[in-house]
Structures are given as structure tokens and as C-alpha cells.
Motif scaffolding. Structure first.
Motif, PDB file in Angstrom:
ATOM      1  N   ASP A  63      -1.475   1.382 -13.199  1.00 54.30           N
ATOM      2  CA  ASP A  63      -2.000   1.347 -11.830  1.00 54.30           C
ATOM      3  C   ASP A  63      -0.854   1.347 -10.826  1.00 54.30           C
ATOM      4  O   ASP A  63       0.117   0.598 -10.980  1.00 54.30           O
ATOM      5  CB  ASP A  63      -2.842   0.088 -11.613  1.00 54.30           C
ATOM      6  CG  ASP A  63      -4.167   0.138 -12.344  1.00 54.30           C
ATOM      7  OD1 ASP A  63      -4.606   1.259 -12.689  1.00 54.30           O
ATOM      8  OD2 ASP A  63      -4.757  -0.932 -12.576  1.00 54.30           O
ATOM      9  N   GLY A  64      -0.971   2.189  -9.823  1.00 52.52           N
ATOM     10  CA  GLY A  64       0.021   2.243  -8.763  1.00 52.52           C
ATOM     11  C   GLY A  64       1.107   3.280  -8.958  1.00 52.52           C
ATOM     12  O   GLY A  64       1.820   3.619  -8.025  1.00 52.52           O
ATOM     13  N   VAL A  65       1.255   3.806 -10.178  1.00 51.80           N
ATOM     14  CA  VAL A  65       2.274   4.822 -10.446  1.00 51.80           C
ATOM     15  C   VAL A  65       1.658   6.192 -10.162  1.00 51.80           C
ATOM     16  O   VAL A  65       0.660   6.572 -10.760  1.00 51.80           O
ATOM     17  CB  VAL A  65       2.789   4.754 -11.895  1.00 51.80           C
ATOM     18  CG1 VAL A  65       3.754   5.906 -12.179  1.00 51.80           C
ATOM     19  CG2 VAL A  65       3.466   3.422 -12.160  1.00 51.80           C
ATOM     20  N   GLY A  66       2.259   6.915  -9.219  1.00 48.59           N
ATOM     21  CA  GLY A  66       1.765   8.238  -8.869  1.00 48.59           C
ATOM     22  C   GLY A  66       2.398   9.337  -9.692  1.00 48.59           C
ATOM     23  O   GLY A  66       1.754  10.319 -10.054  1.00 48.59           O
ATOM     24  N   ILE A  84      10.256   6.354 -10.663  1.00 51.17           N
ATOM     25  CA  ILE A  84       8.840   6.561 -10.406  1.00 51.17           C
ATOM     26  C   ILE A  84       8.557   6.758  -8.924  1.00 51.17           C
ATOM     27  O   ILE A  84       9.362   6.396  -8.071  1.00 51.17           O
ATOM     28  CB  ILE A  84       7.993   5.379 -10.927  1.00 51.17           C
ATOM     29  CG1 ILE A  84       8.339   4.079 -10.176  1.00 51.17           C
ATOM     30  CG2 ILE A  84       8.139   5.210 -12.417  1.00 51.17           C
ATOM     31  CD1 ILE A  84       7.387   2.933 -10.447  1.00 51.17           C
ATOM     32  N   THR A 127       5.263   5.868  -6.297  1.00 51.52           N
ATOM     33  CA  THR A 127       4.046   5.060  -6.251  1.00 51.52           C
ATOM     34  C   THR A 127       2.955   5.806  -5.503  1.00 51.52           C
ATOM     35  O   THR A 127       3.228   6.731  -4.740  1.00 51.52           O
ATOM     36  CB  THR A 127       4.301   3.714  -5.563  1.00 51.52           C
ATOM     37  OG1 THR A 127       4.562   3.933  -4.174  1.00 51.52           O
ATOM     38  CG2 THR A 127       5.483   2.991  -6.186  1.00 51.52           C
ATOM     39  N   ASP A 128       1.704   5.363  -5.710  1.00 46.39           N
ATOM     40  CA  ASP A 128       0.591   5.993  -5.001  1.00 46.39           C
ATOM     41  C   ASP A 128       0.095   5.153  -3.821  1.00 46.39           C
ATOM     42  O   ASP A 128      -0.855   5.529  -3.146  1.00 46.39           O
ATOM     43  CB  ASP A 128      -0.551   6.329  -5.959  1.00 46.39           C
ATOM     44  CG  ASP A 128      -1.199   5.101  -6.583  1.00 46.39           C
ATOM     45  OD1 ASP A 128      -0.941   3.964  -6.134  1.00 46.39           O
ATOM     46  OD2 ASP A 128      -1.983   5.282  -7.536  1.00 46.39           O
ATOM     47  N   SER A 165      -1.330   2.167  -3.885  1.00 45.35           N
ATOM     48  CA  SER A 165      -2.439   1.268  -4.165  1.00 45.35           C
ATOM     49  C   SER A 165      -2.001  -0.145  -4.561  1.00 45.35           C
ATOM     50  O   SER A 165      -2.789  -1.078  -4.505  1.00 45.35           O
ATOM     51  CB  SER A 165      -3.339   1.851  -5.255  1.00 45.35           C
ATOM     52  OG  SER A 165      -2.636   1.930  -6.487  1.00 45.35           O
ATOM     53  N   ALA A 207       4.977  -2.086  -4.061  1.00 46.54           N
ATOM     54  CA  ALA A 207       6.074  -1.529  -4.861  1.00 46.54           C
ATOM     55  C   ALA A 207       6.757  -2.563  -5.762  1.00 46.54           C
ATOM     56  O   ALA A 207       7.016  -2.263  -6.932  1.00 46.54           O
ATOM     57  CB  ALA A 207       7.093  -0.849  -3.941  1.00 46.54           C
ATOM     58  N   ILE A 237       4.664  -3.067  -8.820  1.00 50.49           N
ATOM     59  CA  ILE A 237       4.701  -1.905  -9.722  1.00 50.49           C
ATOM     60  C   ILE A 237       5.988  -1.913 -10.535  1.00 50.49           C
ATOM     61  O   ILE A 237       5.968  -1.680 -11.751  1.00 50.49           O
ATOM     62  CB  ILE A 237       4.582  -0.584  -8.939  1.00 50.49           C
ATOM     63  CG1 ILE A 237       3.211  -0.465  -8.307  1.00 50.49           C
ATOM     64  CG2 ILE A 237       4.854   0.614  -9.847  1.00 50.49           C
ATOM     65  CD1 ILE A 237       3.077   0.691  -7.358  1.00 50.49           C
ATOM     66  N   LEU A 244      12.488   3.057  -7.823  1.00 48.23           N
ATOM     67  CA  LEU A 244      11.389   3.557  -7.007  1.00 48.23           C
ATOM     68  C   LEU A 244      11.941   4.680  -6.139  1.00 48.23           C
ATOM     69  O   LEU A 244      12.655   4.433  -5.177  1.00 48.23           O
ATOM     70  CB  LEU A 244      10.803   2.434  -6.136  1.00 48.23           C
ATOM     71  CG  LEU A 244      10.200   1.279  -6.931  1.00 48.23           C
ATOM     72  CD1 LEU A 244       9.844   0.139  -5.999  1.00 48.23           C
ATOM     73  CD2 LEU A 244       8.990   1.738  -7.697  1.00 48.23           C
ATOM     74  N   LEU A 298       7.689   6.087  -2.224  1.00 50.37           N
ATOM     75  CA  LEU A 298       6.628   5.129  -1.994  1.00 50.37           C
ATOM     76  C   LEU A 298       5.441   5.853  -1.375  1.00 50.37           C
ATOM     77  O   LEU A 298       5.572   6.519  -0.359  1.00 50.37           O
ATOM     78  CB  LEU A 298       7.089   3.998  -1.060  1.00 50.37           C
ATOM     79  CG  LEU A 298       8.284   3.202  -1.561  1.00 50.37           C
ATOM     80  CD1 LEU A 298       8.720   2.181  -0.522  1.00 50.37           C
ATOM     81  CD2 LEU A 298       7.965   2.504  -2.872  1.00 50.37           C
TER      82      LEU A 298
END
Length: 112
Positions: free
Chosen positions: A15-18, A69, A71-72, A74, A77, A80, A107, A110
Motif C-alpha cells: 500500500d502506498g507504493v506507486g 520507489i 509513492t501514490d 495514499s 512517505a 511507506i 523515495l 512523492l
């Protein structure tokens, strides 16, 4: 499936990784590709999304895992980054219980 591929797939599912980017920045990937081409005369080597480096020091075995990564948006950061690092340690611990794990989570983007 290699350990790197397993980590890549597992991180993408969090969850949260785009997205998962190439492990090295674009400029460094280009330099490495050029070095490979010049040194061996062969076509470029594949650029990895996850890099695992093993080291032996003072009787301990350390596996450093690097991933970049995006993030999406959600999940915050920092949460995540902790989640990805925890997932990496868990996966490597299952596959190689005798190794210490150092997870480097960058990251690179973001989400909003």
C-alpha cells in the motif's frame, strides 16, 4: 525467480507504493552502461530495479538491498519507507536467515 525479482514484486504490492524505479539514478545507469559497452564491447547489461550486495566482515554476513520507489500519496512517505524496509528484511530473512539485512529505501517521487 531471483531474490531481486521477489523483492521488486513484493514492494510493488505494498500500500502506498506507486512504482519502483531503477535502483540507480538515470545518469548513473547511463555511465554504467557506457562502461560495460567500452570494457566488453557487448551490448548494454540490464538495469536492475533492486540491487543486492553481499559482504563478509568479521565473521558476519551482511546483505545490503537498495530500492528506489515512488509513492501514490495514499500513505505518508515515512510510513511507506518503513513498510518497504520491513518487507525487505522479512523476505530476505525467510530466504537467508543467517544474513543480516541492511535495507536502503530511497523515495524518488512523492505522489499527491
Amino acid at each position: 525467480m531471483s531474490l531481486e525479482e521477489q523483492i521488486h514484486q513484493r514492494v510493488l504490492g505494498l500500500d502506498g507504493v506507486g512504482t519502483v524505479y531503477l535502483a540507480d539514478p538515470v545518469w548513473l545507469t547511463a555511465v554504467k552502461q557506457l562502461g560495460t559497452l567500452i570494457a566488453s564491447g557487448e551490448s548494454k547489461a540490464p538495469a536492475p530495479f533492486v540491487v543486492c550486495v553481499e559482504e563478509e566482515s568479521e565473521g558476519r554476513s551482511l546483505l545490503t538491498v537498495k530500492v528506489r520507489i515512488g509513492t501514490d500519496g495514499s500513505v505518508p512517505a515515512p510510513a511507506i519507507a518503513r513498510s518497504v524496509a520491513s518487507e525487505i528484511r522479512s523476505l530476505v530473512g525467510e530466504a537467508h536467515p543467517h544474513k543480516e539485512v541492511k535495507a536502503i529505501v530511497e523515495l524518488a517521487a512523492l505522489g499527491v
